[in-house]
Design a protein around this motif. Structure first.
Motif, mmCIF file in Angstrom:
data_model
loop_
_atom_site.group_PDB
_atom_site.id
_atom_site.type_symbol
_atom_site.label_atom_id
_atom_site.label_comp_id
_atom_site.label_asym_id
_atom_site.label_seq_id
_atom_site.Cartn_x
_atom_site.Cartn_y
_atom_site.Cartn_z
ATOM 1 N N ASN A 198 4.772 9.533 -58.213
ATOM 2 C CA ASN A 198 4.541 10.939 -57.887
ATOM 3 C C ASN A 198 4.105 11.130 -56.441
ATOM 4 O O ASN A 198 4.494 12.106 -55.790
ATOM 5 N N ASN A 199 3.268 10.216 -55.952
ATOM 6 C CA ASN A 199 2.832 10.310 -54.557
ATOM 7 C C ASN A 199 4.009 10.197 -53.596
ATOM 8 O O ASN A 199 4.046 10.858 -52.558
ATOM 9 N N LYS A 204 -1.350 18.477 -60.282
ATOM 10 C CA LYS A 204 -1.128 17.096 -59.830
ATOM 11 C C LYS A 204 -1.352 16.117 -60.978
ATOM 12 O O LYS A 204 -0.629 15.121 -61.109
ATOM 13 N N ALA A 241 3.011 5.560 -62.385
ATOM 14 C CA ALA A 241 3.353 6.987 -62.388
ATOM 15 C C ALA A 241 2.707 7.714 -61.211
ATOM 16 O O ALA A 241 3.333 8.559 -60.562
ATOM 17 N N ASN A 266 6.990 13.147 -55.429
ATOM 18 C CA ASN A 266 6.506 14.491 -55.776
ATOM 19 C C ASN A 266 7.520 15.259 -56.639
ATOM 20 O O ASN A 266 7.847 16.431 -56.364
ATOM 21 N N ILE A 267 8.026 14.599 -57.657
ATOM 22 C CA ILE A 267 9.110 15.163 -58.469
ATOM 23 C C ILE A 267 8.685 16.336 -59.355
ATOM 24 O O ILE A 267 9.527 17.080 -59.853
ATOM 25 N N TRP A 268 7.387 16.492 -59.547
ATOM 26 C CA TRP A 268 6.910 17.575 -60.406
ATOM 27 C C TRP A 268 6.232 18.687 -59.609
ATOM 28 O O TRP A 268 5.418 19.434 -60.149
ATOM 29 N N THR A 308 5.161 11.858 -65.829
ATOM 30 C CA THR A 308 5.842 10.644 -65.368
ATOM 31 C C THR A 308 5.406 9.434 -66.182
ATOM 32 O O THR A 308 6.230 8.623 -66.623
ATOM 33 N N GLY A 311 1.634 16.237 -63.389
ATOM 34 C CA GLY A 311 2.795 15.519 -62.873
ATOM 35 C C GLY A 311 2.694 14.049 -63.207
ATOM 36 O O GLY A 311 3.670 13.416 -63.645
ATOM 37 N N ALA A 312 1.496 13.488 -63.030
ATOM 38 C CA ALA A 312 1.271 12.072 -63.347
ATOM 39 C C ALA A 312 1.393 11.826 -64.847
ATOM 40 O O ALA A 312 1.952 10.814 -65.282
ATOM 41 N N ASN A 365 -5.599 15.036 -55.553
ATOM 42 C CA ASN A 365 -4.525 14.527 -54.697
ATOM 43 C C ASN A 365 -5.048 13.455 -53.743
ATOM 44 O O ASN A 365 -4.411 12.409 -53.547
#
Length: 280
Positions: A218-219, A94, A214, A222-224, A101, A97-98, A11
């Motif tokens: 996400n940063n 984390k 992506a 933070n959709i995931w 995306t 998630g990337a 992160n």
């Protein structure tokens, strides 16, 4: 505790990224476009002609190791490369998630550009006896950009920044190593006769851009974040089972070693996820 530390480190690495990282890849795309323009190769025919000799040379050299090329090229398959990083769903969500995306962005970009450029594959242009085709013969007008290269470099780029060391010498070593790995994988698309050299170079560059975008998305949003919630593990367990069965089907059709690595990764993640969920 270790898992939490890994996720925090990743992160922190992601939060250090800046938009200036997109300057060089966009510059590379502009340089490629400029060269094609001054060489009067901005048409489909010109695009193919300008790299015809390089395609035959690389295909001839790389195809001398057909098994290696056929295994490497599978890493551009989203199912295969995503399977290899499924363990991060548990330990470093984390990253996943990337990956998700980036995968969605890559899918859209690849789909649109392939139809905009509509460049025929090598097998649709050249005599199939004049070069080596390993695996399925692809003849559609979907050569530019290479979707496999986009997918590969999307994941490679995410791993590059996720595990970026702190020391400058280590950063250089790590960056050179992982980018070389990515290039070895994507150039296999030329080795198996599926793409022209510029297809994979442009695809790799686009994959890098998709991954960086992506990470920024996400940063910010933070959709995931829900991925780290164990109550959603049953969803991933079903996905893992489906993915595992699909890979088994691939193994039955083509007994490639890379499929076994992906299957092992899925089984390992499946086992750990079940174990964690039951304890919960």
């Amino acid at each position: 505790m270790l898992n939490n530390k890994l996720d925090i480190n990743v992160n922190n690495n992601f939060n250090k990224l800046r938009l200036k990282l997109l300057f060089l890849p966009f510059l590379l795309l502009l340089i490629i476009a400029f060269i094609l323009f001054i060489k009067s190769s901005f048409s489909v025919d010109g695009y193919i002609k300008i790299q015809e000799n390089l395609f035959f040379y690389l295909n001839g050299k790389l195809s001398q190791l057909p098994s290696l090329q056929y295994n490497l090229t599978q890493l551009g398959d989203a199912l295969i490369i995503f399977s290899l990083v499924t363990i991060f769903i548990i330990y470093i969500p984390k990253i996943w998630g990337a990956v998700l995306t980036s995968g969605l962005i890559s899918l859209i970009v690849s789909y649109v550009l392939k139809r905009v450029f509509a460049v025929p594959r090598p097998a649709a242009i050249f005599d199939n006896e004049s070069f080596t085709i390993i695996g399925k013969t692809l003849k559609g007008a979907t050569s530019l950009p290479s979707g496999h290269s986009i997918t590969t470099f999307s994941v490679i780029t995410i791993l590059l920044f996720a595990f970026m060391p702190k020391k400058i010498t280590s950063k250089i070593t790590w960056s050179v190593f992982i980018l070389l790995v990515g290039l070895v994988v994507v150039i296999s698309r030329v080795g198996v006769g599926a793409h022209y050299p510029l297809d994979v170079l442009i695809g790799a560059t686009i994959g890098y851009i998709c991954a960086v975008l992506a990470i920024f998305i996400n940063n910010k949003f933070n959709i995931w974040a829900w991925i780290r919630n164990k109550k959603y593990y049953p969803i991933f367990i079903v996905i893992l089972i489906t993915g595992g069965l699909t890979i088994v089907h691939k193994i039955l059709k083509a007994n490639l070693i890379i499929f076994y690595f992906s299957l092992f990764a899925i089984i390992s993640t499946f086992y750990l996820m079940i174990k964690i969920y039951v304890k919960k």
